[in-house]
Design a protein around this motif. Structure first.
Motif, PDB file in Angstrom:
ATOM      1  N   SER A   1      -3.312  13.359  -3.465  1.00  0.00           N
ATOM      2  CA  SER A   1      -1.925  13.124  -3.851  1.00  0.00           C
ATOM      3  C   SER A   1      -1.526  11.655  -3.709  1.00  0.00           C
ATOM      4  O   SER A   1      -0.582  11.206  -4.339  1.00  0.00           O
ATOM      5  N   GLY A   2      -2.244  10.916  -2.864  1.00  0.00           N
ATOM      6  CA  GLY A   2      -1.921   9.505  -2.691  1.00  0.00           C
ATOM      7  C   GLY A   2      -2.617   8.611  -3.703  1.00  0.00           C
ATOM      8  O   GLY A   2      -2.531   7.391  -3.625  1.00  0.00           O
ATOM      9  N   GLY A   3      -3.352   9.231  -4.639  1.00  0.00           N
ATOM     10  CA  GLY A   3      -4.028   8.455  -5.662  1.00  0.00           C
ATOM     11  C   GLY A   3      -5.357   7.880  -5.201  1.00  0.00           C
ATOM     12  O   GLY A   3      -5.856   6.917  -5.768  1.00  0.00           O
TER      13      GLY A   3
ATOM     14  N   SER B   1      -0.029  17.556  -1.799  1.00  0.00           N
ATOM     15  CA  SER B   1      -0.082  18.286  -3.053  1.00  0.00           C
ATOM     16  C   SER B   1      -1.550  18.554  -3.380  1.00  0.00           C
ATOM     17  O   SER B   1      -2.447  18.020  -2.733  1.00  0.00           O
TER      18      SER B   1
ATOM     19  N   HIS C   1       2.237   7.370  -6.509  1.00  0.00           N
ATOM     20  CA  HIS C   1       1.336   8.470  -6.880  1.00  0.00           C
ATOM     21  C   HIS C   1       1.847   9.818  -6.393  1.00  0.00           C
ATOM     22  O   HIS C   1       1.630  10.831  -7.029  1.00  0.00           O
ATOM     23  N   GLU C   2       2.494   9.784  -5.240  1.00  0.00           N
ATOM     24  CA  GLU C   2       2.868  11.041  -4.589  1.00  0.00           C
ATOM     25  C   GLU C   2       3.916  11.804  -5.400  1.00  0.00           C
ATOM     26  O   GLU C   2       4.933  11.240  -5.784  1.00  0.00           O
ATOM     27  N   GLU C   3       3.641  13.095  -5.646  1.00  0.00           N
ATOM     28  CA  GLU C   3       4.598  13.872  -6.431  1.00  0.00           C
ATOM     29  C   GLU C   3       5.424  14.795  -5.560  1.00  0.00           C
ATOM     30  O   GLU C   3       6.511  15.198  -5.932  1.00  0.00           O
ATOM     31  N   ASN C   4       4.895  15.128  -4.389  1.00  0.00           N
ATOM     32  CA  ASN C   4       5.647  15.959  -3.461  1.00  0.00           C
ATOM     33  C   ASN C   4       6.892  15.205  -2.998  1.00  0.00           C
ATOM     34  O   ASN C   4       6.793  14.083  -2.506  1.00  0.00           O
TER      35      ASN C   4
ATOM     36  N   TRP D   1       0.732  11.758   7.703  1.00  0.00           N
ATOM     37  CA  TRP D   1       0.431  11.577   6.284  1.00  0.00           C
ATOM     38  C   TRP D   1      -0.773  10.662   6.083  1.00  0.00           C
ATOM     39  O   TRP D   1      -1.612  10.874   5.214  1.00  0.00           O
TER      40      TRP D   1
ATOM     41  N   MET E   1       2.602  16.506   4.242  1.00  0.00           N
ATOM     42  CA  MET E   1       2.643  17.353   3.054  1.00  0.00           C
ATOM     43  C   MET E   1       1.546  16.893   2.120  1.00  0.00           C
ATOM     44  O   MET E   1       1.377  15.703   1.918  1.00  0.00           O
TER      45      MET E   1
ATOM     46  N   MET F   1      -1.828  13.447 -13.057  1.00  0.00           N
ATOM     47  CA  MET F   1      -1.586  12.565 -11.920  1.00  0.00           C
ATOM     48  C   MET F   1      -0.903  11.276 -12.360  1.00  0.00           C
ATOM     49  O   MET F   1      -0.641  10.401 -11.529  1.00  0.00           O
TER      50      MET F   1
ATOM     51  N   GLU G   1       6.017   8.154  12.189  1.00  0.00           N
ATOM     52  CA  GLU G   1       6.436   9.053  11.112  1.00  0.00           C
ATOM     53  C   GLU G   1       5.340   9.226  10.074  1.00  0.00           C
ATOM     54  O   GLU G   1       5.169  10.300   9.500  1.00  0.00           O
ATOM     55  N   LEU G   2       4.607   8.139   9.825  1.00  0.00           N
ATOM     56  CA  LEU G   2       3.594   8.206   8.772  1.00  0.00           C
ATOM     57  C   LEU G   2       2.259   8.749   9.269  1.00  0.00           C
ATOM     58  O   LEU G   2       1.391   9.067   8.470  1.00  0.00           O
TER      59      LEU G   2
ATOM     60  N   GLU H   1       9.121  15.584  -0.608  1.00  0.00           N
ATOM     61  CA  GLU H   1       9.305  15.309   0.815  1.00  0.00           C
ATOM     62  C   GLU H   1       8.460  14.103   1.243  1.00  0.00           C
ATOM     63  O   GLU H   1       8.940  13.192   1.908  1.00  0.00           O
ATOM     64  N   SER H   2       7.187  14.110   0.820  1.00  0.00           N
ATOM     65  CA  SER H   2       6.291  13.005   1.164  1.00  0.00           C
ATOM     66  C   SER H   2       6.768  11.719   0.525  1.00  0.00           C
ATOM     67  O   SER H   2       6.722  10.643   1.129  1.00  0.00           O
TER      68      SER H   2
ATOM     69  N   THR I   1       2.357   1.879  -3.333  1.00  0.00           N
ATOM     70  CA  THR I   1       1.400   2.488  -4.271  1.00  0.00           C
ATOM     71  C   THR I   1       1.295   3.983  -4.025  1.00  0.00           C
ATOM     72  O   THR I   1       1.303   4.789  -4.954  1.00  0.00           O
ATOM     73  N   PHE I   2       1.201   4.358  -2.739  1.00  0.00           N
ATOM     74  CA  PHE I   2       1.102   5.787  -2.409  1.00  0.00           C
ATOM     75  C   PHE I   2       2.347   6.526  -2.903  1.00  0.00           C
ATOM     76  O   PHE I   2       2.244   7.613  -3.472  1.00  0.00           O
TER      77      PHE I   2
ATOM     78  N   ARG J   1      11.182   5.736   2.395  1.00  0.00           N
ATOM     79  CA  ARG J   1      12.035   5.357   3.512  1.00  0.00           C
ATOM     80  C   ARG J   1      11.301   4.391   4.439  1.00  0.00           C
ATOM     81  O   ARG J   1      11.831   3.352   4.835  1.00  0.00           O
TER      82      ARG J   1
ATOM     83  N   LEU K   1       9.559  10.321   2.458  1.00  0.00           N
ATOM     84  CA  LEU K   1       9.028   9.760   3.704  1.00  0.00           C
ATOM     85  C   LEU K   1       8.429   8.380   3.473  1.00  0.00           C
ATOM     86  O   LEU K   1       8.713   7.422   4.202  1.00  0.00           O
ATOM     87  N   LEU K   2       7.634   8.275   2.414  1.00  0.00           N
ATOM     88  CA  LEU K   2       6.968   7.011   2.116  1.00  0.00           C
ATOM     89  C   LEU K   2       7.973   5.937   1.727  1.00  0.00           C
ATOM     90  O   LEU K   2       7.918   4.811   2.229  1.00  0.00           O
TER      91      LEU K   2
ATOM     92  N   THR L   1       0.842  -1.207   0.000  1.00  0.00           N
ATOM     93  CA  THR L   1       0.000   0.000   0.000  1.00  0.00           C
ATOM     94  C   THR L   1       0.872   1.250   0.000  1.00  0.00           C
ATOM     95  O   THR L   1       0.648   2.186  -0.769  1.00  0.00           O
ATOM     96  N   LEU L   2       1.893   1.232   0.868  1.00  0.00           N
ATOM     97  CA  LEU L   2       2.784   2.391   0.950  1.00  0.00           C
ATOM     98  C   LEU L   2       3.504   2.607  -0.377  1.00  0.00           C
ATOM     99  O   LEU L   2       3.690   3.742  -0.822  1.00  0.00           O
TER     100      LEU L   2
END
Lengths: 68, 286
Positions: free
Chosen positions: B215-217, B168, A27-30, B283, B166, B187, B279-280, A32-33, A23-24, A39, A36-37, A20-21
Motif C-alpha cells: 500500500s505504500g508503493g 490495504s 500511494h496509500e489509499e486507506n 505503519w 492499517m 495502484m 505514531e508512525l 485512516e493511514s 510519497t507514501f 498529519r 496518519l501520514l 518519503t512520508l
C-alpha cells in the motif's frame, strides 16, 4: 564539525523523511493511514521550519559558517 | 458393431452426462458434504456405473432413476435455500457437544460419538486438554468446531493492546515476467514506474517471477534466478530510523544550547519528532 553543520545535517535528513512520508501518503489509499501520514508529515515540516529559522539566526550571527 | 464399441460409446455418453449432472448439483466442495449429499452422490455414481456396464436390462429404467436422483436433490437444494424448515431437515442442524466447558453426553449420544471420538476430534484441532474448551459444536458436515476459553485463545494485536498499521491489499503487478497493467493502474502506477523500480534493484523484467506492490508503493519481487539476491525494500525502516536519529539529535542540541529560547525550540522539536515516530511506528515497522 561545527554546530551549524550538524544542525544542517539533521535538517537534511528531516527533509528526506518528510518527502518519503509524502510519497507514501500519495500511494496509500486507506483513508485512516493516509490521514496518519499526512498529519505526521505536517509535524515533521513544522520541525523543519524551526530548524530553518534557527539556521538563519546562526548564519546571521556567525556569517563564516554560511552555506554548506 | 462389436460389443466393445457399444460399451465405449455408452460409457462416453454417460461420462459426458455425469459431467453435466455434477455441474447441476452445484459447487459444494467434497470436504463439506452432508450425509444427504453423500447418499445422493453414491446413488448417482452407482447408477452411472451400472448403466455404463449395461448391468440393467432396460436402459430406460436406469435413466429414469438417474433423472429422479438428480432432479430431486437439485430441487431440495433450491427449496432449502428458500425455506429454513427444509434446510433443517436436509442439512441437519449443528449439534452443540460442549457448552460452558461441560460435555453434553446426551448430544454426544445423538451424533453417535464416543468419548474417544470427541477427544480425537479435539486433538485434530491441537487441543489435548478438555479443560481448554469453552464451546464445541458439530457442524452438519461432521466437523467439530471449537471455541477455546478466553485465556487459552491465541493472542491478537487487540488483546495485547498493540497498535497495528492499517494495510490495504497488496497488488500483484508482475506474474511470470508479464506486467499486469490492470493491477498497476489500480495502484495509480504505470509501466514506466515499474521499469524504474526494477532498474533501481538491477533486475531485468523477464527475470521477475512474482512482483507485488504494497500500500505504500514499495515493490517486492521474487526472481526466476534464485541465485540473485534482491535487497528487500528498506525505505520504511530507514524513514523510521532517521526520525529517531533526528529526535536524539534535537535532544543533544537542546542540552548543548545555553540560550533559553533556542533550548526550548530544540526540546520542543525533539518532543514532536518523538510523537511522530511513535505514531508512525506501527505503519513503518511492518
Amino acid at each position: 564539525m561545527t554546530v551549524a553543520s550538524e544542525v544542517k545535517q539533521t535538517l537534511a535528513s528531516l527533509k528526506g523523511v518528510a518527502s518519503t512520508l509524502e510519497t507514501f501518503a500519495l500511494h496509500e489509499e486507506n483513508e485512516e493511514s493516509n490521514e496518519l501520514l499526512t498529519r505526521n508529515t505536517q509535524r515533521v515540516k513544522e520541525v523543519i521550519d524551526y530548524f530553518e529559522k534557527r539556521l538563519a539566526t546562526m548564519e546571521f550571527e556567525e556569517p563564516e559558517y554560511k552555506g554548506f | 458393431m462389436p460389443e466393445w464399441v457399444i460399451t465405449l460409446l455408452r460409457s462416453t455418453g454417460l461420462f459426458l452426462l455425469a459431467l453435466f449432472l455434477v455441474r447441476l448439483m452445484g459447487k459444494r466442495s467434497t470436504s463439506s458434504l452432508t450425509f444427504f449429499d453423500f447418499v445422493t452422490v453414491i446413488v448417482i455414481g452407482v447408477i452411472i456405473a451400472t448403466l455404463s456396464l449395461n448391468l440393467i436390462p432396460n436402459g430406460i429404467n436406469g435413466l429414469v432413476t438417474l433423472a429422479v436422483w438428480t432432479i430431486f436433490p437439485a430441487l431440495v437444494y433450491l427449496l432449502s435455500i428458500k425455506y429454513k424448515a427444509v434446510r433443517d431437515i436436509v442439512h441437519y442442524k449443528e449439534t452443540v457437544l460442549i457448552n460452558h466447558g461441560k460435555i453434553l453426553e446426551d448430544k454426544l449420544m445423538k451424533v453417535r460419538y464416543t468419548p474417544e471420538d470427541l477427544l480425537s476430534a479435539l486433538r485434530k484441532k491441537n487441543i489435548f486438554n478438555i479443560d481448554n474448551v469453552e464451546f464445541a459444536v458439530m457442524e452438519p458436515t461432521g466437523d467439530v468446531s471449537v471455541l477455546l476459553k478466553k485465556g487459552k485463545q491465541p493472542i491478537t494485536a487487540k488483546t495485547t493492546g498493540m497498535p497495528v498499521g492499517m494495510e490495504s491489499v497488496p497488488q500483484t503487478v508482475m506474474l511470470d515476467g508479464i506486467i499486469m497493467d490492470e493491477a498497476l493502474t489500480a495502484m495509480g502506477l504505470n509501466r514506466q514506474w515499474l521499469h524504474t523500480e526494477l532498474e533501481k534493484v538491477g533486475v531485468a523484467p523477464e527475470n521477475v517471477f512474482i512482483g507485488q506492490v504494497d500500500s505504500g508503493g514499495q515493490l517486492y519481487i521474487d526472481l526466476f534466478d534464485d541465485a540473485v539476491i534482491v535487497p528487500a525494500p528498506k525505505t520504511k525502516e530507514l524513514a523510521y530510523v532517521t526520525l529517531r536519529k533526528a529526535q536524539s539529535d534535537c535532544e543533544a542540541y537542546a542540552l548543548a544550547t545555553i540560550d533559553q529560547d533556542t533550548k526550548g525550540m530544540f526540546a520542543n522539536s525533539a518532543k514532536i519528532l518523538l510523537e511522530v515516530a511513535n505514531e508512525l511506528e506501527p505503519w513503518l515497522k511492518q
